[in-house]
Design a protein around this motif. Structure first.
Motif, PDB file in Angstrom:
ATOM      1  N   GLY A   1       0.328   3.285  10.883  1.00 31.73           N
ATOM      2  CA  GLY A   1       0.509   2.047  10.140  1.00 31.73           C
ATOM      3  C   GLY A   1      -0.601   1.850   9.130  1.00 31.73           C
ATOM      4  O   GLY A   1      -1.660   2.479   9.200  1.00 31.73           O
ATOM      5  N   VAL A   2      -0.345   0.984   8.170  1.00 29.98           N
ATOM      6  CA  VAL A   2      -1.325   0.669   7.129  1.00 29.98           C
ATOM      7  C   VAL A   2      -1.393  -0.849   7.002  1.00 29.98           C
ATOM      8  O   VAL A   2      -0.365  -1.508   6.817  1.00 29.98           O
ATOM      9  CB  VAL A   2      -0.936   1.298   5.774  1.00 29.98           C
ATOM     10  CG1 VAL A   2      -1.999   0.970   4.725  1.00 29.98           C
ATOM     11  CG2 VAL A   2      -0.765   2.810   5.900  1.00 29.98           C
ATOM     12  N   GLN A   3      -2.599  -1.398   7.140  1.00 30.10           N
ATOM     13  CA  GLN A   3      -2.796  -2.840   6.971  1.00 30.10           C
ATOM     14  C   GLN A   3      -3.679  -3.102   5.758  1.00 30.10           C
ATOM     15  O   GLN A   3      -4.651  -2.376   5.510  1.00 30.10           O
ATOM     16  CB  GLN A   3      -3.462  -3.450   8.214  1.00 30.10           C
ATOM     17  CG  GLN A   3      -2.586  -3.508   9.443  1.00 30.10           C
ATOM     18  CD  GLN A   3      -2.587  -2.199  10.204  1.00 30.10           C
ATOM     19  OE1 GLN A   3      -3.622  -1.574  10.362  1.00 30.10           O
ATOM     20  NE2 GLN A   3      -1.428  -1.786  10.673  1.00 30.10           N
TER      21      GLN A   3
ATOM     22  N   PRO B   1      -0.330  -2.782  -8.990  1.00 27.25           N
ATOM     23  CA  PRO B   1      -0.467  -1.377  -8.588  1.00 27.25           C
ATOM     24  C   PRO B   1      -1.743  -1.146  -7.788  1.00 27.25           C
ATOM     25  O   PRO B   1      -2.763  -1.785  -8.019  1.00 27.25           O
ATOM     26  CB  PRO B   1      -0.510  -0.634  -9.934  1.00 27.25           C
ATOM     27  CG  PRO B   1      -0.998  -1.649 -10.918  1.00 27.25           C
ATOM     28  CD  PRO B   1      -0.461  -2.958 -10.452  1.00 27.25           C
ATOM     29  N   MET B   2      -1.636  -0.225  -6.833  1.00 26.31           N
ATOM     30  CA  MET B   2      -2.795   0.163  -6.046  1.00 26.31           C
ATOM     31  C   MET B   2      -2.797   1.674  -5.895  1.00 26.31           C
ATOM     32  O   MET B   2      -1.760   2.282  -5.598  1.00 26.31           O
ATOM     33  CB  MET B   2      -2.777  -0.499  -4.663  1.00 26.31           C
ATOM     34  CG  MET B   2      -4.018  -0.214  -3.840  1.00 26.31           C
ATOM     35  SD  MET B   2      -3.991  -1.020  -2.202  1.00 26.31           S
ATOM     36  CE  MET B   2      -2.947   0.097  -1.311  1.00 26.31           C
ATOM     37  N   ASP B   3      -3.919   2.303  -6.103  1.00 28.83           N
ATOM     38  CA  ASP B   3      -4.005   3.753  -5.936  1.00 28.83           C
ATOM     39  C   ASP B   3      -3.644   4.128  -4.503  1.00 28.83           C
ATOM     40  O   ASP B   3      -4.017   3.448  -3.543  1.00 28.83           O
ATOM     41  CB  ASP B   3      -5.414   4.251  -6.253  1.00 28.83           C
ATOM     42  CG  ASP B   3      -5.762   4.086  -7.722  1.00 28.83           C
ATOM     43  OD1 ASP B   3      -4.818   3.976  -8.536  1.00 28.83           O
ATOM     44  OD2 ASP B   3      -6.964   4.078  -8.056  1.00 28.83           O
ATOM     45  N   ALA B   4      -2.921   5.222  -4.357  1.00 27.04           N
ATOM     46  CA  ALA B   4      -2.520   5.694  -3.033  1.00 27.04           C
ATOM     47  C   ALA B   4      -3.756   6.084  -2.212  1.00 27.04           C
ATOM     48  O   ALA B   4      -4.739   6.608  -2.742  1.00 27.04           O
ATOM     49  CB  ALA B   4      -1.570   6.879  -3.161  1.00 27.04           C
ATOM     50  N   ILE B   5      -3.688   5.816  -0.920  1.00 25.29           N
ATOM     51  CA  ILE B   5      -4.769   6.175  -0.005  1.00 25.29           C
ATOM     52  C   ILE B   5      -4.541   7.595   0.493  1.00 25.29           C
ATOM     53  O   ILE B   5      -3.503   7.899   1.080  1.00 25.29           O
ATOM     54  CB  ILE B   5      -4.835   5.208   1.190  1.00 25.29           C
ATOM     55  CG1 ILE B   5      -4.924   3.759   0.716  1.00 25.29           C
ATOM     56  CG2 ILE B   5      -6.009   5.566   2.090  1.00 25.29           C
ATOM     57  CD1 ILE B   5      -6.141   3.454  -0.091  1.00 25.29           C
TER      58      ILE B   5
ATOM     59  N   PRO C   1       0.818  -1.210   0.000  1.00 34.70           N
ATOM     60  CA  PRO C   1       0.000   0.000   0.000  1.00 34.70           C
ATOM     61  C   PRO C   1       0.854   1.263   0.000  1.00 34.70           C
ATOM     62  O   PRO C   1       2.025   1.248   0.393  1.00 34.70           O
ATOM     63  CB  PRO C   1      -0.793  -0.110   1.297  1.00 34.70           C
ATOM     64  CG  PRO C   1       0.122  -0.874   2.213  1.00 34.70           C
ATOM     65  CD  PRO C   1       0.857  -1.834   1.331  1.00 34.70           C
ATOM     66  N   SER C   2       0.278   2.359  -0.412  1.00 34.92           N
ATOM     67  CA  SER C   2       0.935   3.656  -0.344  1.00 34.92           C
ATOM     68  C   SER C   2      -0.097   4.690   0.069  1.00 34.92           C
ATOM     69  O   SER C   2      -1.293   4.484  -0.103  1.00 34.92           O
ATOM     70  CB  SER C   2       1.571   4.026  -1.690  1.00 34.92           C
ATOM     71  OG  SER C   2       0.572   4.138  -2.702  1.00 34.92           O
ATOM     72  N   ILE C   3       0.367   5.782   0.634  1.00 33.49           N
ATOM     73  CA  ILE C   3      -0.538   6.844   1.062  1.00 33.49           C
ATOM     74  C   ILE C   3      -0.115   8.162   0.443  1.00 33.49           C
ATOM     75  O   ILE C   3       1.026   8.326  -0.005  1.00 33.49           O
ATOM     76  CB  ILE C   3      -0.582   6.962   2.597  1.00 33.49           C
ATOM     77  CG1 ILE C   3       0.822   7.286   3.138  1.00 33.49           C
ATOM     78  CG2 ILE C   3      -1.131   5.699   3.223  1.00 33.49           C
ATOM     79  CD1 ILE C   3       0.825   7.555   4.632  1.00 33.49           C
ATOM     80  N   SER C   4      -1.032   9.079   0.415  1.00 35.83           N
ATOM     81  CA  SER C   4      -0.745  10.426  -0.080  1.00 35.83           C
ATOM     82  C   SER C   4      -1.398  11.431   0.855  1.00 35.83           C
ATOM     83  O   SER C   4      -2.346  11.125   1.572  1.00 35.83           O
ATOM     84  CB  SER C   4      -1.273  10.599  -1.499  1.00 35.83           C
ATOM     85  OG  SER C   4      -2.687  10.499  -1.537  1.00 35.83           O
ATOM     86  N   GLY C   5      -0.887  12.652   0.855  1.00 37.14           N
ATOM     87  CA  GLY C   5      -1.425  13.699   1.704  1.00 37.14           C
ATOM     88  C   GLY C   5      -0.912  13.608   3.126  1.00 37.14           C
ATOM     89  O   GLY C   5      -0.152  12.702   3.486  1.00 37.14           O
TER      90      GLY C   5
END
Length: 403
Positions: free
Chosen positions: A248-250, A272-276, A234-238
């Motif tokens: 953390g991200v699960q 690929p997964m869109d950033a959260i 996973p990836s995050i944005s903002g």
């Protein structure tokens, strides 16, 4: 003027009694002895529903397609009952006055009985029927596989190329859990197309028979290939709201099984997964995320969806002092004769649970001497910690002498 002969009263009475006697005698001749009245039962008389076709024009349909029967008990003379044929007795219930969905009590009309008999019992006395709305809905066909392909191949895709239109009572369509077709893939060695019969089932696996499925037979493309399990990163944005951090991200599931032709499969390392987006978030949240497979790749263990939980906590800051700056990637035969700074202060900032779990003994501060020869260099001080946690490194740089 002609005078009528006057008839004495007693003679009138005698004539009246004679007339009554003759009438009674004639009735007995025709109908039998009044003392011979008997009871007869006629059971399982089919009840015909009339004007059923009028329901279709009103977008209505019988909720149940079943047969109805009537039991009759009649009383009459032996002679009259002997003249009744079972095939002449009919029963009808008229649907022409029904105009909306609902439950109705209909009168039952019995025909074919002579007037000389009396109906003493009728069961049922009325007919209860349920009428439902007719609706249509377009649905996908799920493919059920039976058997195993040859040559260690797997079915990586089995999809109907078209939807089906399901029509029937509203309540019946509401019971549909899925529309399926069963494909026999045992021993398959190559991609193929099969034509499968579509059947509706409820959540308990029972077939729903009172709906029409069009088309009833659908073409299904069956694709064979190889499979493997692959991790989801996973990836995050903002940035979270002020004073909060991502702890953390699960991802659930953390791995998915994919299928593709063998050459393509070996080249796929990740999905690929869109950033959260965590912008302005101040509490933990969960989100369903659709994964996008490469062209020619299929998900085999679900719909290609994962559930991502992002843990948000209040932020804290904490400083740690490290008593040594290490050197990495120093060229062969070279030594560091001098490092200007031997102590480093790391200021960390992040989620409370993460920062408070850090231990200085597990931290490392270092300078990277890759591709450097003898000389003096000002190099940035780095750390083995995630850059997301490091608020500052003091000093940020140090001077290194290599001999």
């Amino acid at each position: 003027m002609v005078n009528k002969k006057k008839i004495p009263l007693y003679e009138k009475l005698i004539r009246l009694f004679i007339a009554i006697g003759i009438a009674i005698t004639l009735w007995f001749i025709v109908n039998g002895n009044s003392d011979m009245l008997i009871t007869q039962e006629y059971n399982s008389i089919p009840i015909t529903l009339t004007n059923v076709d009028t329901l279709t024009g009103k977008n209505l349909v019988l909720a149940e397609d079943k047969n109805y029967y009537l039991n009759l008990q009649v009383k009459g003379t032996d002679k009259n009952l002997r003249n009744i044929s079972m095939k002449d007795i009919t029963a009808e219930a008229d649907l022409s006055d029904i105009g909306a969905k609902g439950t109705y009590e209909l009168e039952i009309a019995v025909k074919g009985l002579p007037n000389s008999v009396i109906v003493t019992s009728m069961n049922p006395t009325t007919l209860q029927i349920e009428v439902d709305n007719i609706i249509k809905e377009d649905l996908d066909v799920a493919i059920v596989l039976e058997g195993t392909p040859a040559n260690d191949l797997s079915v990586i895709s089995a999809e109907s190329t078209e939807k089906v239109e399901v029509e029937g009572p509203e309540d019946s369509l509401a019971r549909i859990d899925k529309i399926t077709g069963t494909a026999d893939v045992n021993g398959l060695t190559k991609d193929t197309t099969q034509h499968l019969t579509a059947t509706a089932y409820d959540a308990s696996g029972n077939a729903i028979d009172d709906v029409d499925i069009l088309p009833n037979v659908v073409p299904v493309e069956i694709v064979l290939g190889k499979t493997k399990s692959i991790s989801i990163s996973p990836s995050i944005s903002g940035n979270p709201a002020s004073g909060y951090s991502v702890a953390g991200v699960q991802v659930e599931p953390s791995k998915v099984v994919i299928g593709a032709k063998e050459d393509l499969l070996t080249s796929i390392e990740s999905i690929p997964m869109d950033a959260i987006d965590v912008s302005e978030q101040s509490k933990t949240f969960t989100k369903d995320v659709n994964l996008t497979p490469p062209t020619g790749c299929y998900f085999l263990d679900g719909s290609g969806k994962v559930k991502v939980t992002v843990n948000i906590e209040s932020s804290v800051a904490k400083s740690f002092t490290l008593d040594k700056v290490n050197v990495t990637n120093l060229g062969a035969g070279l030594v560091v004769s001098k490092i200007k700074d031997t102590k480093v202060v790391l200021k960390l900032e992040g989620a409370n649970s993460i920062i408070n779990s850090q231990n200085a003994s597990q931290m490392d501060a270092f300078v990277d001497c890759s591709n450097l020869g003898p000389g003096e260099y000002e190099l940035p001080i780095q750390t083995n910690l995630s850059q997301a946690l490091v608020k500052s490194i003091t000093p940020a740089k140090t001077t290194v002498t290599i001999e």
